[in-house]
Design a protein around this motif. Structure first.
Motif, PDB file in Angstrom:
ATOM      1  N   GLN A  97      19.820 -38.813   0.996  1.00 45.99           N
ATOM      2  CA  GLN A  97      20.415 -38.270   2.209  1.00 45.99           C
ATOM      3  C   GLN A  97      20.379 -36.753   2.166  1.00 45.99           C
ATOM      4  O   GLN A  97      20.489 -36.159   1.087  1.00 45.99           O
ATOM      5  CB  GLN A  97      21.860 -38.757   2.325  1.00 45.99           C
ATOM      6  N   THR A  98      20.240 -36.141   3.321  1.00 45.26           N
ATOM      7  CA  THR A  98      20.341 -34.694   3.417  1.00 45.26           C
ATOM      8  C   THR A  98      21.125 -34.325   4.658  1.00 45.26           C
ATOM      9  O   THR A  98      21.188 -35.099   5.626  1.00 45.26           O
ATOM     10  CB  THR A  98      18.947 -34.019   3.425  1.00 45.26           C
ATOM     11  N   LYS A  99      21.734 -33.154   4.620  1.00 49.43           N
ATOM     12  CA  LYS A  99      22.487 -32.634   5.763  1.00 49.43           C
ATOM     13  C   LYS A  99      22.014 -31.211   6.038  1.00 49.43           C
ATOM     14  O   LYS A  99      21.804 -30.434   5.111  1.00 49.43           O
ATOM     15  CB  LYS A  99      23.987 -32.644   5.475  1.00 49.43           C
ATOM     16  N   ILE A 100      21.857 -30.927   7.314  1.00 49.94           N
ATOM     17  CA  ILE A 100      21.381 -29.615   7.750  1.00 49.94           C
ATOM     18  C   ILE A 100      22.304 -29.131   8.864  1.00 49.94           C
ATOM     19  O   ILE A 100      22.647 -29.905   9.762  1.00 49.94           O
ATOM     20  CB  ILE A 100      19.943 -29.705   8.311  1.00 49.94           C
ATOM     21  N   THR A 101      22.696 -27.881   8.811  1.00 52.78           N
ATOM     22  CA  THR A 101      23.481 -27.262   9.878  1.00 52.78           C
ATOM     23  C   THR A 101      22.791 -25.968  10.270  1.00 52.78           C
ATOM     24  O   THR A 101      22.384 -25.194   9.396  1.00 52.78           O
ATOM     25  CB  THR A 101      24.915 -26.954   9.405  1.00 52.78           C
ATOM     26  N   TYR A 140      24.411 -30.240  13.847  1.00 54.90           N
ATOM     27  CA  TYR A 140      24.559 -30.882  12.545  1.00 54.90           C
ATOM     28  C   TYR A 140      23.620 -32.086  12.484  1.00 54.90           C
ATOM     29  O   TYR A 140      23.678 -32.964  13.337  1.00 54.90           O
ATOM     30  CB  TYR A 140      25.993 -31.365  12.350  1.00 54.90           C
ATOM     31  N   ILE A 141      22.768 -32.131  11.476  1.00 49.99           N
ATOM     32  CA  ILE A 141      21.860 -33.262  11.302  1.00 49.99           C
ATOM     33  C   ILE A 141      22.107 -33.887   9.934  1.00 49.99           C
ATOM     34  O   ILE A 141      22.169 -33.179   8.924  1.00 49.99           O
ATOM     35  CB  ILE A 141      20.382 -32.830  11.403  1.00 49.99           C
ATOM     36  N   THR A 142      22.232 -35.201   9.929  1.00 52.29           N
ATOM     37  CA  THR A 142      22.283 -35.965   8.691  1.00 52.29           C
ATOM     38  C   THR A 142      21.142 -36.968   8.737  1.00 52.29           C
ATOM     39  O   THR A 142      21.010 -37.713   9.713  1.00 52.29           O
ATOM     40  CB  THR A 142      23.616 -36.711   8.527  1.00 52.29           C
ATOM     41  N   SER A 181      19.524 -40.100   6.625  1.00 52.09           N
ATOM     42  CA  SER A 181      19.781 -41.055   5.552  1.00 52.09           C
ATOM     43  C   SER A 181      18.599 -42.007   5.434  1.00 52.09           C
ATOM     44  O   SER A 181      18.085 -42.489   6.446  1.00 52.09           O
ATOM     45  CB  SER A 181      21.047 -41.861   5.834  1.00 52.09           C
ATOM     46  N   ARG A 213      21.443 -38.728  12.346  1.00 54.02           N
ATOM     47  CA  ARG A 213      22.683 -38.442  13.075  1.00 54.02           C
ATOM     48  C   ARG A 213      22.619 -36.979  13.482  1.00 54.02           C
ATOM     49  O   ARG A 213      22.563 -36.099  12.608  1.00 54.02           O
ATOM     50  CB  ARG A 213      23.888 -38.710  12.184  1.00 54.02           C
ATOM     51  N   ILE A 214      22.573 -36.729  14.775  1.00 55.23           N
ATOM     52  CA  ILE A 214      22.490 -35.359  15.285  1.00 55.23           C
ATOM     53  C   ILE A 214      23.734 -35.128  16.133  1.00 55.23           C
ATOM     54  O   ILE A 214      23.996 -35.861  17.092  1.00 55.23           O
ATOM     55  CB  ILE A 214      21.194 -35.147  16.087  1.00 55.23           C
ATOM     56  N   THR A 271      23.065 -41.123  17.219  1.00 57.48           N
ATOM     57  CA  THR A 271      22.632 -41.796  16.009  1.00 57.48           C
ATOM     58  C   THR A 271      21.401 -42.630  16.352  1.00 57.48           C
ATOM     59  O   THR A 271      21.438 -43.447  17.278  1.00 57.48           O
ATOM     60  CB  THR A 271      23.748 -42.697  15.445  1.00 57.48           C
TER      61      THR A 271
END
Length: 143
Positions: A6-10, A66-68, A70, A80-81, A134
């Motif tokens: 998983q990664t998260k980007i803001t 915010y992007i996740t 998975s 998930r945006i 999502t």
């Protein structure tokens, strides 16, 4: 089921960051060895979702997107945006083709495009608090 990666980007909701978001998600998903078409589908859906945040969530101002991303063992990708912008009062109406709050220069096809290129799409929104999109797509295994 828990993701295996998983990664998260803001990032700020500037139009110049749309290409960054598309490329970053594509680079992360590349570990599943998607076909060119599968990767293009995901990039197109990300582009539409991020553009919606930029144009509609923060009109006349800049906020965060915010992007996740998975990845699951069975090859599923969940995107998930989210934003903390103005929200959508009527999600069902907003998801109809040609529905837009962006004026005559907008086609109102963003959610339709996302639905077309992804396997699943869910939109949750609260006016004044933001929107969460999502999306899911399964990358076929090639052995």
């Amino acid at each position: 089921m828990k993701p295996i990666n998983q990664t998260k980007i803001t990032f700020p909701s500037r139009s110049s960051n749309e290409a960054f978001a598309r490329g970053a998600v594509a680079a992360f998903v590349a570990q599943l060895d998607p076909t060119v078409d599968e990767l293009a589908d995901i990039k197109t859906a990300v582009s539409e979702a991020v553009t919606n945040c930029i144009v509609h969530a923060y009109p006349g101002t800049i906020g965060n997107v915010y992007i996740t991303v998975s990845i699951f063992e069975d090859g599923r990708v969940r995107l998930r945006i989210a934003d903390k912008g103005v929200g959508i009062a009527d999600v069902q109406a907003a998801m109809q083709p040609m529905s837009t709050t962006g004026g005559a220069e907008r086609a109102g096809l963003g959610f339709t495009v996302m639905q077309t290129f992804m396997d699943t799409l869910r939109v949750r929104s609260t006016p004044g608090k933001g929107t969460v999109v999502t999306m899911g797509k399964t990358i076929a295994r090639r052995c």
